[in-house]
Design a protein around this motif. Structure first.
Motif, PDB file in Angstrom:
ATOM      1  N   ALA A 175      48.523  49.524  12.530  1.00 58.17           N
ATOM      2  CA  ALA A 175      48.913  48.544  13.542  1.00 58.17           C
ATOM      3  C   ALA A 175      50.415  48.337  13.417  1.00 58.17           C
ATOM      4  O   ALA A 175      51.123  49.216  12.897  1.00 58.17           O
ATOM      5  N   ALA A 176      50.909  47.209  13.890  1.00 63.60           N
ATOM      6  CA  ALA A 176      52.336  46.919  13.767  1.00 63.60           C
ATOM      7  C   ALA A 176      52.550  45.420  13.740  1.00 63.60           C
ATOM      8  O   ALA A 176      51.709  44.648  14.215  1.00 63.60           O
ATOM      9  N   THR A 177      53.661  45.007  13.164  1.00 58.90           N
ATOM     10  CA  THR A 177      54.022  43.594  13.231  1.00 58.90           C
ATOM     11  C   THR A 177      54.501  43.295  14.654  1.00 58.90           C
ATOM     12  O   THR A 177      54.684  44.209  15.458  1.00 58.90           O
ATOM     13  N   GLN A 178      54.749  42.039  14.905  1.00 58.82           N
ATOM     14  CA  GLN A 178      55.234  41.687  16.243  1.00 58.82           C
ATOM     15  C   GLN A 178      56.615  42.266  16.511  1.00 58.82           C
ATOM     16  O   GLN A 178      57.050  42.330  17.650  1.00 58.82           O
ATOM     17  N   HIS A 179      57.308  42.661  15.432  1.00 58.39           N
ATOM     18  CA  HIS A 179      58.611  43.309  15.618  1.00 58.39           C
ATOM     19  C   HIS A 179      58.485  44.821  15.710  1.00 58.39           C
ATOM     20  O   HIS A 179      59.482  45.536  15.697  1.00 58.39           O
ATOM     21  N   GLY A 180      57.252  45.306  15.722  1.00 60.21           N
ATOM     22  CA  GLY A 180      57.061  46.740  15.906  1.00 60.21           C
ATOM     23  C   GLY A 180      57.138  47.565  14.635  1.00 60.21           C
ATOM     24  O   GLY A 180      57.256  48.786  14.695  1.00 60.21           O
ATOM     25  N   VAL A 181      57.072  46.913  13.467  1.00 59.61           N
ATOM     26  CA  VAL A 181      57.086  47.668  12.215  1.00 59.61           C
ATOM     27  C   VAL A 181      55.644  48.055  11.861  1.00 59.61           C
ATOM     28  O   VAL A 181      54.735  47.221  11.908  1.00 59.61           O
ATOM     29  N   THR A 182      55.451  49.334  11.491  1.00 59.60           N
ATOM     30  CA  THR A 182      54.102  49.834  11.215  1.00 59.60           C
ATOM     31  C   THR A 182      53.458  49.130  10.019  1.00 59.60           C
ATOM     32  O   THR A 182      54.088  48.976   8.972  1.00 59.60           O
ATOM     33  N   THR A 183      52.202  48.745  10.192  1.00 66.18           N
ATOM     34  CA  THR A 183      51.436  48.155   9.092  1.00 66.18           C
ATOM     35  C   THR A 183      50.087  48.873   8.997  1.00 66.18           C
ATOM     36  O   THR A 183      49.693  49.588   9.914  1.00 66.18           O
TER      37      THR A 183
END
Ligand code: ASP
Ligand code: MG
Length: 456
Positions: free
Chosen positions: A189-197
Motif C-alpha cells: 500500500a502507501a502512506t497518504q504521501h505516497g510512500v510505499t508500505t
C-alpha cells in the motif's frame, strides 16, 4: 455476483500456475464480476528481504546472486506468457533501488518495504497477461493505485480504513463497469504521501477482504494450496476432515492458534460486513473448500477443531510481593511487549500469587532474561521458573458457550491418557479452551480430543 479472488504465492509461483488461476477466473467471469488480488511468487518475499539485507552490508556477490534469481524467475514466466518484456521496467527499478541502498549502506524499515513491494509489483503484470491470454480484458494496479492508504508503520502498516474503502470503490468502479478484471497487488500500500508500505506478512488476504468490503462484494475467495480449514492437522490426526462451513469467530480463533498462516486481521473487514469468505485450493479447484459465514446454521459438533502449538515455553512468576498489587499483569506484559515478545497465553491464579505465561519457544530465553532483569532485581517477584518444550493444545468451537460439560470432557480425555496438564486458560468468550502439556504429549493430546469430539 461480485467476487474478490485472492491468489497466494504458491498459486502464482510460475507461468503455468498463473495460467491456471486465470482459467479459474475465466470460469466465473462470464456471469460474475471478478477482482483479482495477487501475492508475490512463492518464496519471493523472503528472497527480497534477504536481498535488502545483502544490500545493507553492501555484499555485492550476494546481492547480485539474489537479483539474478529474481530476474530469472520473472523473466522466464514473462517469456512463457509470450510477453518477454512484461516485467523489464520493474526489474530495472529494483536493480537501481538495491544499488542505492548498498551505496548508503543502510536499510530502514521504509526502504525495506520499498524492496519487498517488488514481489507483488512483479506478479501483477504477469497475472494480467495471463488473463489476457484467456481472452479477458484486464488491468493491473498497485495497492497505492487503487487507493489503499496506511499509516507509516512500515512493515506492519495499518490501513486507514474509511478513506481506503472510499478510494478503492472509486478506483475500481470504472474498470469493473468497463468489463475489465482488475488485478491488484496484495500486501502493499502507501502512506497518504505516497510512500510505499506493506501491511504485514501474509497481508494479501487482508488486502482481499478490504477490497471486498470496499466493493460490497458478495464473496471473497482465498485461493491457496490447501483445501481449507481442517478439524485438526492431518499430519497429527490421519482422520482429520475439512470444515466445509465455519463461523467467523471460530475461523479467527483458529487463525490465532496458527491453523493457517493468515494475516491476523484479515477476516475482520469481511466479518464486520458479513461478506462470506471461501477458502479454496487452486490445485484442487473442484473441492468444496471452507466457507466462512455467519448464517446461524448450527454445526453438529460443539468442538470444531483441535489445534496444537508446538514448541512453546512456559514461564511461572511467583512471589508474595506481587499478590493483590494492581498493575502487576500490566507491568509484566508491558515488559514483554516492549521486547516484541508475543504472549500466547496468560494465567493468573487467585490464591498462589503467581502468573504463568506461555510464549513461543524461540522467544523464551529473551522473555526470561527480560523478566529476571526487571522483576527479580527490583524485588517485584521472588522466583521466575521456566519450562522449556511445552505444547499448547486448544479446542475451538463457538457453541461451547453456555454448554456445561465441555471442559469436563476435555480434561477427562486427558486423564484417560495419563497426560499431565500444566496450565489451563479459557477466555470468557468461551470460544476455546487451551492448556499446556509437555511437548512430547502434544500430538497424543490432540488425537485423544479429536476422537472425543470429532470422531476417529
Ligand atoms: N507476499 C507477502 C508475504 O509472503 C504477502 C502475502 O503473500 O500475502 O508475506
Ligand atoms: Mg507469500
Amino acid at each position: 455476483m461480485k467476487i474478490v479472488m485472492k491468489f497466494g504465492g504458491t498459486s502464482v509461483a510460475d507461468a503455468e500456475r498463473v495460467r491456471r488461476c486465470a482459467k479459474l477466473i475465466k470460469d466465473r467471469a462470464a456471469e460474475d464480476r471478478v477482482v483479482a488480488i495477487v501475492s508475490a511468487m512463492d518464496g519471493m518475499t523472503e528472497e527480497l528481504l534477504a536481498l535488502a539485507d545483502a544490500a545493507e552490508t553492501a555484499n555485492h556477490p550476494a546481492m547480485n546472486a539474489r537479483l539474478k534469481e529474481i530476474r530469472r524467475r520473472h523473466e522466464e514466466a514473462a517469456k512463457q506468457l509470450s510477453q518477454p518484456d512484461a516485467v523489464a521496467p520493474l526489474l530495472g527499478q529494483l536493480d537501481q533501488l538495491v544499488l542505492g541502498i548498498s551505496m548508503v549502506g543502510e536499510v530502514t524499515p521504509r526502504s525495506r518495504d520499498a524492496v519487498v513491494s517488488f514481489g507483488e509489483r512483479l506478479s501483477a503484470p504477469l497475472f494480467r497477461r495471463a488473463l489476457e491470454l484467456e481472452g479477458l480484458k484486464a488491468r493491473a494496479f498497485t495497492g497505492q493505485e487503487v487507493g489503499l492508504v496506511t499509516d507509516e508503520k512500515f512493515g506492519e502498516a495499518e490501513p486507514l480504513m474509511e478513506l481506503s474503502l472510499y478510494q478503492i470503490a472509486d478506483a475500481l468502479k470504472g474498470p469493473l463497469e468497463a468489463g475489465e478484471v482488475p488485478v491488484v497487488t496484495g500486501f502493499i500500500a502507501a502512506t497518504q504521501h505516497g510512500v510505499t508500505t506493506t501491511i504485514g506478512r501474509g497481508g494479501s488476504d487482508y488486502t482481499a477482504t478490504i477490497v471486498g468490503a470496499a466493493l460490497k462484494a458478495d464473496e471473497v475467495w482465498i485461493w491457496s494450496d490447501v483445501d481449507g480449514l481442517m478439524t485438526a492437522d492431518p499430519r497429527i490426526v490421519p482422520g482429520a476432515r475439512l470444515l466445509e462451513r465455519i463461523r467467523f469467530i471460530e475461523a479467527i480463533e483458529m487463525g490465532l492458534f496458527g491453523a493457517k498462516s493468515m494475516h491476523p486481521r484479515a477476516l475482520e473487514p469481511a466479518a464486520d460486513r458479513k461478506i462470506p469468505v471461501r477458502m479454496k485450493n487452486t490445485f484442487n479447484a473442484g473441492g468444496a473448500g471452507t466457507l466462512i459465514i455467519d448464517d446461524g446454521t448450527r454445526p453438529n459438533e460443539i468442538i470444531r477443531s483441535v489445534l496444537l502449538v508446538k514448541d512453546a515455553g512456559l514461564i511461572n512468576i511467583t512471589g508474595a510481593v506481587m499478590m493483590g498489587r494492581p498493575g502487576t499483569a500490566a507491568r509484566i506484559l508491558g515488559l514483554l511487549g516492549a521486547q516484541g515478545i508475543n504472549v500466547r497465553m496468560i494465567i493468573l491464579s487467585v490464591s498462589e500469587g503467581g502468573i504463568s505465561l506461555a510464549v513461543n519457544g524461540p522467544q523464551l530465553a529473551q522473555a526470561r532474561a527480560t523478566l529476571e532483569a526487571n522483576l527479580l532485581r527490583s524485588g517485584e517477584a521472588r522466583q521466575i521458573q521456566v519450562v522449556e518444550k511445552v505444547a499448547i493444545v486448544a479446542v475451538i468451537g463457538s457453541y461451547m458457550r453456555g454448554h456445561p460439560g465441555t471442559a469436563g470432557r476435555v480434561f477427562a480425555a486427558m486423564g484417560a491418557k495419563g497426560i499431565n496438564i500444566m496450565a489451563i486458560a479459557q477466555g470468557s468468550s468461551e470460544l476455546s479452551i487451551s492448556f499446556i502439556v509437555k511437548g512430547d504429549d502434544g500430538p497424543e493430546a490432540v488425537r485423544a480430543l479429536h476422537e472425543e469430539f470429532l470422531g476417529k
